[in-house]
Design a protein around this motif. Structure first.
Motif, PDB file in Angstrom:
ATOM      1  N   SER A  33       0.817  -1.215   0.000  1.00 28.06           N
ATOM      2  CA  SER A  33       0.000   0.000   0.000  1.00 28.06           C
ATOM      3  C   SER A  33       0.852   1.268   0.000  1.00 28.06           C
ATOM      4  O   SER A  33       0.350   2.347  -0.290  1.00 28.06           O
ATOM      5  CB  SER A  33      -0.951  -0.004   1.191  1.00 28.06           C
ATOM      6  OG  SER A  33      -0.220  -0.028   2.397  1.00 28.06           O
ATOM      7  N   TRP A  34       2.140   1.168   0.317  1.00 36.41           N
ATOM      8  CA  TRP A  34       3.036   2.307   0.325  1.00 36.41           C
ATOM      9  C   TRP A  34       3.547   2.658  -1.073  1.00 36.41           C
ATOM     10  O   TRP A  34       4.036   3.765  -1.305  1.00 36.41           O
ATOM     11  CB  TRP A  34       4.237   2.014   1.218  1.00 36.41           C
ATOM     12  CG  TRP A  34       4.925   0.731   0.858  1.00 36.41           C
ATOM     13  CD1 TRP A  34       4.652  -0.500   1.346  1.00 36.41           C
ATOM     14  CD2 TRP A  34       5.973   0.551  -0.101  1.00 36.41           C
ATOM     15  NE1 TRP A  34       5.480  -1.436   0.774  1.00 36.41           N
ATOM     16  CE2 TRP A  34       6.293  -0.829  -0.127  1.00 36.41           C
ATOM     17  CE3 TRP A  34       6.664   1.409  -0.932  1.00 36.41           C
ATOM     18  CZ2 TRP A  34       7.282  -1.346  -0.952  1.00 36.41           C
ATOM     19  CZ3 TRP A  34       7.653   0.881  -1.755  1.00 36.41           C
ATOM     20  CH2 TRP A  34       7.953  -0.479  -1.758  1.00 36.41           C
ATOM     21  N   LEU A  35       3.407   1.745  -2.014  1.00 37.23           N
ATOM     22  CA  LEU A  35       3.995   1.914  -3.341  1.00 37.23           C
ATOM     23  C   LEU A  35       3.451   3.127  -4.114  1.00 37.23           C
ATOM     24  O   LEU A  35       4.252   3.860  -4.719  1.00 37.23           O
ATOM     25  CB  LEU A  35       3.821   0.623  -4.143  1.00 37.23           C
ATOM     26  CG  LEU A  35       4.624   0.508  -5.421  1.00 37.23           C
ATOM     27  CD1 LEU A  35       6.114   0.625  -5.148  1.00 37.23           C
ATOM     28  CD2 LEU A  35       4.331  -0.810  -6.101  1.00 37.23           C
ATOM     29  N   PRO A  36       2.149   3.415  -4.126  1.00 38.62           N
ATOM     30  CA  PRO A  36       1.680   4.603  -4.856  1.00 38.62           C
ATOM     31  C   PRO A  36       2.290   5.904  -4.331  1.00 38.62           C
ATOM     32  O   PRO A  36       2.616   6.797  -5.113  1.00 38.62           O
ATOM     33  CB  PRO A  36       0.170   4.592  -4.656  1.00 38.62           C
ATOM     34  CG  PRO A  36      -0.170   3.181  -4.357  1.00 38.62           C
ATOM     35  CD  PRO A  36       1.019   2.616  -3.641  1.00 38.62           C
ATOM     36  N   GLY A  37       2.492   6.004  -3.033  1.00 39.40           N
ATOM     37  CA  GLY A  37       3.103   7.211  -2.470  1.00 39.40           C
ATOM     38  C   GLY A  37       4.544   7.384  -2.915  1.00 39.40           C
ATOM     39  O   GLY A  37       4.981   8.495  -3.234  1.00 39.40           O
ATOM     40  N   VAL A  38       5.277   6.286  -2.957  1.00 41.97           N
ATOM     41  CA  VAL A  38       6.673   6.352  -3.404  1.00 41.97           C
ATOM     42  C   VAL A  38       6.735   6.725  -4.880  1.00 41.97           C
ATOM     43  O   VAL A  38       7.540   7.571  -5.292  1.00 41.97           O
ATOM     44  CB  VAL A  38       7.383   5.006  -3.144  1.00 41.97           C
ATOM     45  CG1 VAL A  38       8.744   4.968  -3.815  1.00 41.97           C
ATOM     46  CG2 VAL A  38       7.523   4.757  -1.659  1.00 41.97           C
TER      47      VAL A  38
END
Length: 72
Positions: A33-38
């Motif tokens: 779930s952190w991937l879109p922010g990165v």
């Protein structure tokens, strides 16, 4: 439902010392779930670099460093 033993060293004699706490759940979130922010951060860094902001930021950082050591 998974359970973990408590890490507390002193156990109550009332319950036989076998205290159990529920295992932490993922609460429905994906592992990535952190991937879109990165990815969004990388896109914005690319946009800033394309506009020439990287050079501006580096010049400001160098000036601040030189002022701190008393040269600038």
């Amino acid at each position: 439902m998974g359970f973990l033993k408590s890490d507390k060293g002193d156990h109550d004699k009332h319950d036989g010392g076998d205290r159990r706490i529920p295992a932490r759940r993922n609460s429905g979130r994906s592992k990535y779930s952190w991937l879109p922010g990165v990815l969004l951060g990388i896109v914005f860094l690319g946009i800033g670099a394309a506009q020439g902001q990287f050079g501006v930021i580096c010049r400001k950082a160098v000036m601040i460093c030189l002022e701190c050591i008393g040269i600038g």
